[in-house]
Design a protein around this motif. Structure first.
Motif, PDB file in Angstrom:
ATOM      1  N   HIS A   1       5.933  -8.367  11.427  1.00  6.58           N
ATOM      2  CA  HIS A   1       5.542  -9.008  10.174  1.00  6.58           C
ATOM      3  C   HIS A   1       4.544  -8.118   9.460  1.00  6.58           C
ATOM      4  O   HIS A   1       3.454  -7.885   9.955  1.00  6.58           O
ATOM      5  CB  HIS A   1       4.928 -10.381  10.452  1.00  6.58           C
ATOM      6  CG  HIS A   1       5.904 -11.321  11.083  1.00  6.58           C
ATOM      7  ND1 HIS A   1       6.662 -12.201  10.364  1.00  6.58           N
ATOM      8  CD2 HIS A   1       6.295 -11.459  12.383  1.00  6.58           C
ATOM      9  CE1 HIS A   1       7.458 -12.866  11.179  1.00  6.58           C
ATOM     10  NE2 HIS A   1       7.261 -12.428  12.406  1.00  6.58           N
ATOM     11  N   THR A   2       4.939  -7.585   8.336  1.00  8.51           N
ATOM     12  CA  THR A   2       4.053  -6.685   7.603  1.00  8.51           C
ATOM     13  C   THR A   2       3.777  -7.277   6.224  1.00  8.51           C
ATOM     14  O   THR A   2       4.367  -8.286   5.843  1.00  8.51           O
ATOM     15  CB  THR A   2       4.710  -5.297   7.414  1.00  8.51           C
ATOM     16  OG1 THR A   2       5.800  -5.442   6.502  1.00  8.51           O
ATOM     17  CG2 THR A   2       5.236  -4.727   8.712  1.00  8.51           C
ATOM     18  N   LYS A   3       2.890  -6.615   5.491  1.00  7.59           N
ATOM     19  CA  LYS A   3       2.553  -7.097   4.143  1.00  7.59           C
ATOM     20  C   LYS A   3       3.776  -7.112   3.248  1.00  7.59           C
ATOM     21  O   LYS A   3       3.920  -7.930   2.364  1.00  7.59           O
ATOM     22  CB  LYS A   3       1.490  -6.182   3.519  1.00  7.59           C
ATOM     23  CG  LYS A   3       0.091  -6.542   3.971  1.00  7.59           C
ATOM     24  CD  LYS A   3      -0.917  -5.631   3.290  1.00  7.59           C
ATOM     25  CE  LYS A   3      -2.261  -5.740   3.973  1.00  7.59           C
ATOM     26  NZ  LYS A   3      -3.095  -4.576   3.730  1.00  7.59           N
ATOM     27  N   LYS A   4       4.668  -6.160   3.485  1.00  6.25           N
ATOM     28  CA  LYS A   4       5.847  -6.049   2.619  1.00  6.25           C
ATOM     29  C   LYS A   4       6.973  -6.979   3.048  1.00  6.25           C
ATOM     30  O   LYS A   4       8.025  -7.001   2.433  1.00  6.25           O
ATOM     31  CB  LYS A   4       6.374  -4.614   2.639  1.00  6.25           C
ATOM     32  CG  LYS A   4       5.591  -3.647   1.777  1.00  6.25           C
ATOM     33  CD  LYS A   4       6.347  -2.332   1.738  1.00  6.25           C
ATOM     34  CE  LYS A   4       5.529  -1.205   1.168  1.00  6.25           C
ATOM     35  NZ  LYS A   4       6.153   0.084   1.478  1.00  6.25           N
ATOM     36  N   GLY A   5       6.762  -7.693   4.133  1.00  2.00           N
ATOM     37  CA  GLY A   5       7.823  -8.578   4.614  1.00  2.00           C
ATOM     38  C   GLY A   5       8.151  -8.283   6.070  1.00  2.00           C
ATOM     39  O   GLY A   5       7.424  -7.544   6.733  1.00  2.00           O
TER      40      GLY A   5
ATOM     41  N   ASN B   1      16.922   0.465   4.244  1.00  2.00           N
ATOM     42  CA  ASN B   1      15.532   0.087   4.397  1.00  2.00           C
ATOM     43  C   ASN B   1      15.458  -1.140   5.317  1.00  2.00           C
ATOM     44  O   ASN B   1      16.094  -2.158   5.049  1.00  2.00           O
ATOM     45  CB  ASN B   1      15.017  -0.256   2.997  1.00  2.00           C
ATOM     46  CG  ASN B   1      13.544  -0.536   2.990  1.00  2.00           C
ATOM     47  OD1 ASN B   1      12.953  -0.821   4.030  1.00  2.00           O
ATOM     48  ND2 ASN B   1      12.952  -0.444   1.822  1.00  2.00           N
TER      49      ASN B   1
ATOM     50  N   GLU C   1       8.180   8.560  -2.606  1.00  2.00           N
ATOM     51  CA  GLU C   1       9.278   7.640  -2.889  1.00  2.00           C
ATOM     52  C   GLU C   1      10.617   8.170  -2.358  1.00  2.00           C
ATOM     53  O   GLU C   1      11.644   7.531  -2.536  1.00  2.00           O
ATOM     54  CB  GLU C   1       9.377   7.383  -4.395  1.00  2.00           C
ATOM     55  CG  GLU C   1       8.141   6.686  -4.945  1.00  2.00           C
ATOM     56  CD  GLU C   1       8.193   6.550  -6.453  1.00  2.00           C
ATOM     57  OE1 GLU C   1       8.877   5.645  -6.935  1.00  2.00           O
ATOM     58  OE2 GLU C   1       7.553   7.352  -7.140  1.00  2.00           O
TER      59      GLU C   1
ATOM     60  N   HIS D   1      13.220  -3.249   5.646  1.00  2.00           N
ATOM     61  CA  HIS D   1      12.620  -4.403   4.979  1.00  2.00           C
ATOM     62  C   HIS D   1      13.674  -5.235   4.282  1.00  2.00           C
ATOM     63  O   HIS D   1      13.487  -6.400   4.020  1.00  2.00           O
ATOM     64  CB  HIS D   1      11.658  -3.928   3.870  1.00  2.00           C
ATOM     65  CG  HIS D   1      10.351  -3.487   4.391  1.00  2.00           C
ATOM     66  ND1 HIS D   1       9.469  -4.338   4.987  1.00  2.00           N
ATOM     67  CD2 HIS D   1       9.755  -2.275   4.400  1.00  2.00           C
ATOM     68  CE1 HIS D   1       8.383  -3.665   5.332  1.00  2.00           C
ATOM     69  NE2 HIS D   1       8.542  -2.418   5.001  1.00  2.00           N
ATOM     70  N   ASP D   2      14.740  -4.561   3.890  1.00  2.00           N
ATOM     71  CA  ASP D   2      15.673  -5.183   2.981  1.00  2.00           C
ATOM     72  C   ASP D   2      17.087  -4.833   3.420  1.00  2.00           C
ATOM     73  O   ASP D   2      17.757  -4.022   2.812  1.00  2.00           O
ATOM     74  CB  ASP D   2      15.367  -4.623   1.569  1.00  2.00           C
ATOM     75  CG  ASP D   2      16.213  -5.296   0.527  1.00  2.00           C
ATOM     76  OD1 ASP D   2      16.707  -6.398   0.816  1.00  2.00           O
ATOM     77  OD2 ASP D   2      16.403  -4.719  -0.554  1.00  2.00           O
TER      78      ASP D   2
END
Lengths: 342, 320
Positions: free
Chosen positions: A16-20, A278, B154, A280-281
């Motif tokens: 669980h990170t700040k970004k999700g 990614n 990025e 996260h996603d």
């Protein structure tokens, strides 16, 4: 009793990170037999190291780390053990070899002391017999003048010797299973060849099972018996080395094999286009869909399950393998991985 | 004079003085010790070797990022060791470098277009022309032009390496020295970059000096390959010749030590014993004699000459 030392069932490690939520390992299952070398192979960020750390319970204690699933060691779930019980298992029954031999030895103690610590703690051995064990282990991994070397500090060892020292330490209590996380990546090829020989000999002699985490398909081909290929937190294909190298089914496995230049070959490399997703996603469907040359509509909609292919024990997570999709394009894919280059 | 040889290196040496801590005796590390080679226009010369063999130092000497202790480097017939700083600055546009670490070699506070544009500024190119050149370069290396306003963080490792390549190509150099350009990348990305480098060479006719530790990669990309060990060149030959008929025992051992991703490739294994000796106290005679399976008394005393055995196949070994 089954002949499997370890069974990992639906292991998930989410951070669980700040970004999700990062789903570093997302539903991984495999089994390890006695005396077998299983490779977990994949590229950076595929979750191969987090898998090994989760098995050893080196992650999962912090609030931000969520590990679920079962890790059955001789039928007993390691996930349910208390921290203290886990400490008794670690180093004794299960031990681990890390990538960087520079940081896995304590610079303030002699190498012998660090190896002797293991039998002293786990087997309640006396100082003297533990020390003798340490020297014996150093001999086993081929360190010249082991009695003298045991009294030296890590900085007096070269990189290859340190890694042997670490291997000696992992062996000190005759473990059933060793998890080696990229043990030769930091070494030069001639030294890597020596260390691979040692690992192979040890398995042949002691019958210890080994989980070899690596990115190097060459190491897998030379050393291992079975392979699990990971991509973006999942196992996409699993089988014997013959299954994986001669009959790769998953387009990712085929792509990996085609990306490696082979000595003596001039054929143009066929890289996998694009980048891994990614974490996260993650996409809803197959995680490899975006880079897959054979992508179909259903790949984007739904994730494929890891199912058995033609031969027993060879499992693949790909829609091409299911529902008889494997005529058309399959003809081409078959050939790609099995190309002979010599 | 139109030379076939774009780069000619003779007797190149670089010694570093190293102090072993407070009040201790200083020692000399012979990082590069008498290396001679030539690079032909339009070819790729690979240099391969293990850690500490001096391959990267050689690359830096040829770029004059380091000053050599001894030896000459002729670039298109001119001795670059004699160039003054200002002359060097003017001439560097002809030889550029691609670095290993795509994370450390790009300024994190500059946008991609600024990074690629910077070399163009040094030659005083007009703004309009610069913009066009940047777009062309981005297209050449396969980065979408719409990304030009982004910062290095990025991008992924492979994309960053593409940006580093675009920067090296900006001034249309004649020679590109690539120091481990794919070592930090995953295999699927590594193959993309290798193909890109080869395509660019085909299109623009660059000459590459390709430095790496991975013999399979070096052999794949290079026309000729030089094998270094402890600061010296051990063997140099055409890539296929080196693979099929390696003469030096070190090259043979190196070739047999590469793990091949093919389970049917049963090959004879030569496992070297021992470790690479320290370059601050290299062995006498042939530097490889301490690990060589066929070393004789003579190897311990006499340094073997680096000589041509067959057409274009050089080797430094008494026993060949």
């Amino acid at each position: 009793m089954s002949d499997y030392i370890m069974e990992v069932k639906d292991l998930k490690t989410h951070f669980h990170t700040k970004k999700g939520i990062v789903k570093a390992v997302d539903g991984v299952s495999f089994k390890v037999k006695k005396g077998e070398i299983l490779a977990i192979v994949g590229e950076s960020g595929c979750g191969k190291s987090v898998t090994s750390q989760s098995i050893m319970r080196l992650v999962g204690d912090k609030k931000s780390e969520e590990v679920t699933g079962e890790v059955l060691y001789h039928g007993e779930d390691l996930m349910k053990k208390s921290r203290l019980d886990m400490q008794k298992v670690r180093g004794k029954d299960l031990s681990m070899i890390f990538q960087d031999p520079m940081t896995s030895l304590n610079p303030a103690y002699t190498v012998g002391t660090q190896i002797a610590e293991m039998p002293m703690i786990h087997e309640k051995k006396g100082k003297k017999s533990a020390w003798n064990r340490a020297v014996e282990m150093l001999t086993k991994v081929g360190i010249p003048s082991p009695a003298k070397r045991a009294e030296q500090y890590p900085h007096q060892f070269s990189g290859g010797m340190r890694q042997r020292g670490v291997i000696a330490m992992s062996l000190a209590c005759d473990p059933d299973l060793i998890i080696a996380d990229e043990p030769t990546t930091a070494l030069d090829v001639t030294i890597q060849a020596q260390v691979l020989d040692i690992i192979r000999d040890l398995r042949d002699e002691t019958g210890t099972a080994i989980i070899m985490v690596t990115h190097d398909l060459g190491v897998v081909a030379e050393l291992c018996d079975r392979v699990a290929v990971m991509y973006a937190g999942k196992i996409v294909e699993q089988g014997t080395i013959e299954d994986i190298f001669d009959r790769p089914k998953h387009p990712y496995t085929q792509g990996l094999l085609n990306s490696v230049p082979r000595p003596g070959s001039r054929e143009r490399l066929k890289p996998i286009e694009g980048q891994p997703p990614n974490l996260h996603d993650l996409p809803n469907g197959c995680r490899f869909a975006e880079r897959c040359p054979f992508v179909m509509d259903q790949c984007i909609e739904k994730e494929p399950d890891l199912l058995e292919a033609e031969s027993k024990g060879h499992t693949v997570a790909c829609w091409l393998e299911e529902e008889g999709n494997n005529d058309g394009d399959r003809g081409n894919t078959e050939g790609r991985g099995t190309e002979k280059v010599f | 004079m139109a030379t076939e040889e774009i780069l000619k290196v003779e007797g190149l040496k670089k010694y570093f003085e190293v102090s072993n801590g407070f009040l201790r005796k200083k020692s000399i590390v012979k990082a590069v010790d008498d290396v001679s080679l030539t690079v032909k226009r339009g070819e790729t010369l690979g240099i391969v070797g293990e850690s500490g063999c001096g391959k990267s130092t050689t690359g830096r000497l040829l770029m004059r990022l380091l000053d050599a202790t001894e030896g000459t480097v002729h670039f298109e017939g001119e001795n670059i060791m004699e160039w003054s700083r200002s002359e060097l600055k003017k001439r560097r546009r002809d030889f550029q470098m691609i670095f290993q670490d795509p994370f450390a070699s790009l300024n994190p506070r500059m946008k991609v277009e600024e990074i690629i544009e910077e070399p163009l500024l040094t030659i005083g190119m007009e703004k309009k022309e610069r913009k066009e050149r940047v777009s062309q370069l981005l297209q050449d290396v396969g980065i979408p032009e719409s990304y030009k306003g982004r910062f290095p963080h990025e991008f992924s490792g492979g994309q960053r390496q593409r940006i580093g390549i675009a920067r090296a190509l900006a001034l249309k150099p004649k020679l590109i020295i690539a120091d481990e350009p794919v070592a930090a990348l995953d295999v699927s990305i590594q193959a993309q970059i290798i193909n890109l480098l080869m395509d660019l060479q085909k299109e623009y006719g660059f000459t590459y000096l390709f430095i790496a530790h991975d013999l399979s990669v070096v052999q794949y990309i290079s026309d000729r390959v030089g094998v270094m060990y402890l600061g010296q060149m051990m063997e140099l030959a055409e890539s296929d010749e080196l693979y099929e008929h390696p003469l030096h025992p070190y090259t043979q051992a190196l070739l047999s030590a590469i793990p091949v991703p093919d389970i049917h490739a049963k090959k004879e294994k030569i496992t070297l014993t021992g470790e690479v000796p320290s370059p601050d106290n290299p062995p006498s005679g042939c530097r490889f004699h301490t690990r060589c399976p066929i070393a004789t008394e003579r190897c311990k005393q006499e340094v073997p000459e680096f000589r041509e055995i067959k057409n274009g196949h050089y080797v430094a070994c008494h026993e060949v």
